[in-house]
Design an enzyme around this catalytic site. Structure first.
Site, mmCIF file in Angstrom:
data_model
loop_
_atom_site.group_PDB
_atom_site.id
_atom_site.type_symbol
_atom_site.label_atom_id
_atom_site.label_comp_id
_atom_site.label_asym_id
_atom_site.label_seq_id
_atom_site.Cartn_x
_atom_site.Cartn_y
_atom_site.Cartn_z
ATOM 1 N N ASP A 63 0.879 -1.177 0.000
ATOM 2 C CA ASP A 63 0.000 0.000 0.000
ATOM 3 C C ASP A 63 0.915 1.225 0.000
ATOM 4 O O ASP A 63 1.719 1.393 0.920
ATOM 5 C CB ASP A 63 -0.868 -0.054 1.270
ATOM 6 C CG ASP A 63 -1.793 1.140 1.399
ATOM 7 O OD1 ASP A 63 -1.564 2.179 0.741
ATOM 8 O OD2 ASP A 63 -2.748 1.046 2.187
ATOM 9 N N TYR A 160 -10.214 14.016 -5.948
ATOM 10 C CA TYR A 160 -9.226 13.653 -6.973
ATOM 11 C C TYR A 160 -8.488 14.895 -7.482
ATOM 12 O O TYR A 160 -7.252 14.917 -7.551
ATOM 13 C CB TYR A 160 -9.944 12.936 -8.128
ATOM 14 C CG TYR A 160 -9.023 12.408 -9.201
ATOM 15 C CD1 TYR A 160 -8.362 11.202 -9.028
ATOM 16 C CD2 TYR A 160 -8.817 13.120 -10.374
ATOM 17 C CE1 TYR A 160 -7.511 10.713 -10.015
ATOM 18 C CE2 TYR A 160 -7.968 12.641 -11.363
ATOM 19 C CZ TYR A 160 -7.321 11.433 -11.180
ATOM 20 O OH TYR A 160 -6.477 10.956 -12.159
ATOM 21 N N LYS A 164 -4.432 15.898 -7.212
ATOM 22 C CA LYS A 164 -3.541 16.131 -8.356
ATOM 23 C C LYS A 164 -2.969 17.549 -8.348
ATOM 24 O O LYS A 164 -1.819 17.757 -8.745
ATOM 25 C CB LYS A 164 -4.278 15.835 -9.669
ATOM 26 C CG LYS A 164 -4.679 14.368 -9.824
ATOM 27 C CD LYS A 164 -3.480 13.420 -9.750
ATOM 28 C CE LYS A 164 -3.868 11.974 -10.028
ATOM 29 N NZ LYS A 164 -2.719 11.050 -10.002
#
Ligand code: BGC
Length: 262
Positions: A63, A160, A164
């Site tokens: 992970d 998300y 980014k």
């Protein structure tokens, strides 16, 4: 071959862009560690296809948001291939929801994998690069997989897009910090690349038509489009390039709505 004698680690390489990048780096001569989280069989397939092409590869699980797992990944790479020259921090997930329904858990998981995971991978890469003898023009290269959504806001995907946007400034700040060590850090910002993460957007013909309206170049991207850029950023041909994001999007970031807006 451009990457002959080098070892690369690619995180999240059991499918999609990661698998494409791992194969591309191997075709360019690098020995590749195909890291994966849960797709053991798919990672093994990537390794087998690299080996069938005459390349060297191994798979390794973990992970990316777990510090100890990252240390183990780098140890395994070093044990098998002797050194580490290129690290592609690629693992990424989406857990999409409009803000009213977005749970704290899904916010945290996306930030943990996409941003904290890249931090941990980058930190380990810098430590390892500095502990080994330099080979080639730089001490090592890091490639952070970002997205056009480091630039383009994305309603319904705020976790998300935030991850980014964070990757972009982490990458640039780190590039500034380690340039004196002769470590290069760059990002790649793919647009719509046909992979499992965005299958809903390209498999169905109606959805694909909507997607293509956002891509001036008129086609959905392929993992190989991204892999070609990764090979270049990993090679000494890009030796004077650091702190840059290479946008690989068929023009998605060119504000296509303005095309006929005379
Ligand atoms: C996302 C995809 C999306 C693409 C363009 C990527 O970063 O993961 O789901 O299709 O950006 O919007």
């Amino acid at each position: 071959m451009k990457l002959e004698g080098l070892t690369a680690i690619v995180t999240g390489a059991s499918s999609g862009i990661g698998a494409g990048v791992a194969s591309g780096l191997a075709r360019a001569g690098a020995s590749v560690v195909v890291h994966y989280h849960s797709g053991r069989e798919r990672a093994e397939e990537v390794v087998k296809s690299i080996e069938a092409d005459g390349g060297a590869a191994m798979s390794f699980p973990g992970d990316v948001s777990d510090e100890a797992a990252i240390a183990k990944l780098f140890d395994a790479a070093r044990e098998r291939f002797g050194r580490i020259d290129v690290v592609v921090a690629n693992s990424g997930i989406q857990k999409d929801a409009p803000i009213r329904e977005l749970t704290l858990e899904d916010w945290k998981r996306v930030i943990d994998v996409n941003l904290t995971g890249q931090f941990l991978v980058c930190r380990e890469a810098v430590r390892r690069f500095c502990a080994q003898e330099q080979r080639g023009r730089s001490r090592g290269k890091i490639i952070c997989m970002s997205s056009v959504h480091e630039i383009i806001p994305w309603a319904g995907h705020i976790n998300y897009a935030a991850s980014k946007g964070g990757v972009m400034l982490m990458m640039k700040s780190l590039a500034q910090e380690v340039a004196k060590e002769r470590i290069r850090v760059n990002g790649i910002a793919p647009g719509a690349i046909a992979t499992p993460i965005n299958e809903d957007a390209w498999r169905d013909p109606e959805a694909r038509k909507k997607l293509l309206a956002l891509i001036p170049y008129g086609r959905v991207g392929e993992p190989e489009d991204v892999a070609a850029c990764a090979v270049w950023l990993a090679s000494d041909e890009s030796d004077y390039v650091t702190g840059t994001t290479l946008v690989v999007d068929g023009g998605m970031t060119l504000y296509p709505g303005f095309e006929d807006n005379g």
